[in-house]
Design a protein around this motif. Structure first.
Motif, short mmCIF file in Angstrom:
data_model
loop_
_atom_site.label_atom_id
_atom_site.label_comp_id
_atom_site.label_asym_id
_atom_site.label_seq_id
_atom_site.Cartn_x
_atom_site.Cartn_y
_atom_site.Cartn_z
N SER A 1 0.82 -1.21 0.00
CA SER A 1 0.00 0.00 0.00
C SER A 1 0.85 1.26 0.00
O SER A 1 0.59 2.21 -0.73
CB SER A 1 -0.93 0.03 1.22
N ILE A 2 1.90 1.25 0.84
CA ILE A 2 2.78 2.42 0.91
C ILE A 2 3.44 2.68 -0.44
O ILE A 2 3.58 3.83 -0.87
CB ILE A 2 3.84 2.22 2.02
N GLY A 3 3.82 1.61 -1.14
CA GLY A 3 4.40 1.76 -2.47
C GLY A 3 3.45 2.42 -3.45
O GLY A 3 3.85 3.29 -4.24
N THR A 4 2.16 2.05 -3.37
CA THR A 4 1.17 2.68 -4.26
C THR A 4 0.96 4.15 -3.89
O THR A 4 0.76 4.99 -4.78
CB THR A 4 -0.18 1.94 -4.21
N VAL A 5 0.98 4.45 -2.59
CA VAL A 5 0.81 5.84 -2.14
C VAL A 5 1.96 6.70 -2.64
O VAL A 5 1.75 7.82 -3.14
CB VAL A 5 0.71 5.91 -0.60
#
Length: 328
Positions: free
Chosen positions: A116-120
């Motif tokens: 998720s952090i990578g997508t953010v």
């Protein structure tokens, strides 16, 4: 849990925002500003807030596309609630909203935290590109106005600070920073065990989300839409008070760029920085600073209230859904 150091840091940032807010308002006629706010046309304020809400919806749709590209079939509503809860978290702790919304996706959709952090980070890179592109267009088409502000308000002050610096202390500071960077690299490499490898894999998966998209044009359309509705919010709010009601699209665009840089500042909800930057943007177009502050206060307050209402509603819905799921 936040440790004492983190609490003190966020308290300092909050106090800094309050300090900037005080400096912006301290020499102004607060009675006149309040009169303008009290007599504002709140229909236009409501339309401005609706524009911001539509931008949030588009952000949720865009983020959902990134999850789908890495094979997490998340629902729109869970993604939307995560985005809104993230904005709510940012009002308390700057930049905490990004972690907060990823935590919501972990709980509601079982998406690994670092994916998720990578997508953010991926979507934030697109937002930063849009901000820099907007700033460049502002400089190209309104160079005379903006260059005077940049020179007199920023360059002159920075130059004065540089001339007052003791160069010996500057060298010591640079050496100290280099030592800290080298030490950090050493300890990070030393700590690269299986746990860090899992983190790396998760982040890499998130970073690859854009390259895996099948419909990149739709993603770009959502990105442009987000910024169009942010601009719409600024422009519609001009009609809320008499002092700004005649301002044109170019003024709205400049105010959007200035306000966006203000929101990048690590202060809760851009408090103080937003008010000062937006008022300064309007001063470029012969709007008195006090009127700019009244406009910025109305705009910031409406967005703050919108975030509180929507954020609390999303929190309630997410928690009620989790309670029902646990009872099944």
């Amino acid at each position: 849990m936040l440790n004492l150091k983190s609490v003190l840091k966020y308290l300092f940032l909050f106090c800094m925002g309050i300090g900037i807010l005080y400096l912006a308002f301290k020499d102004q006629n607060l009675g006149q500003i309040w009169a303008e706010i009290k007599n504002a046309n709140f229909l236009w304020v409501a339309l401005s807030a609706i524009s911001v809400w539509i931008a949030h919806v588009l952000r949720a749709l865009r983020w959902r596309m990134l999850f789908h590209s890495i094979n997490y079939n998340v629902t729109f509503w869970n993604t939307y609630h995560a985005v809104i809860i993230g904005y709510l978290a940012n009002l308390a702790l700057p930049r905490f909203g990004e972690i907060g919304r990823c935590s919501v996706m972990l709980k509601s959709e079982k998406v690994p935290m670092f994916a998720s952090i990578g997508t953010v980070i991926t979507e934030r890179l697109f937002d930063m590109f849009m901000l820099l592109l907007s700033a460049l267009l502002m400089l190209i088409f309104q160079y005379d106005l903006v260059s005077d502000f940049l020179f007199n308000s920023i360059y002159v002050n920075i130059a004065a600070k540089i001339h007052s610096i003791n160069y010996l202390w500057s060298i010591v500071l640079i050496v100290l920073i280099l030592c800290i960077i080298l030490a950090a690299i050493y300890f990070i490499r030393k700590a690269l065990n299986k746990k860090f490898l899992r983190i790396y894999v998760g982040l890499k998966q998130g970073f690859n989300s854009y390259s895996n998209l099948q419909n990149k044009s739709l993603f770009i359309t959502y990105t442009l839409g987000i910024w169009v509705f942010y601009f719409s919010s600024m422009y519609l709010a001009f009609s809320a008070i008499q002092a700004t009601s005649g301002l044109g699209l170019n003024v709205g665009f400049t105010a959007l760029v200035f306000s966006s840089f203000a929101m990048v500042a690590p202060v809760q909800g851009g408090l103080g920085v937003f008010h000062w930057m937006v008022a300064q943007a309007l001063v470029l177009y012969a709007v008195p600073f006090k009127d700019g502050l009244a406009y910025a206060t109305i705009l910031h307050s409406s967005q703050f209230l919108l975030t509180i209402i929507l954020g609390c509603l999303s929190l309630l819905l997410v928690f009620s859904k989790r309670i029902k799921t646990n009872h099944i």
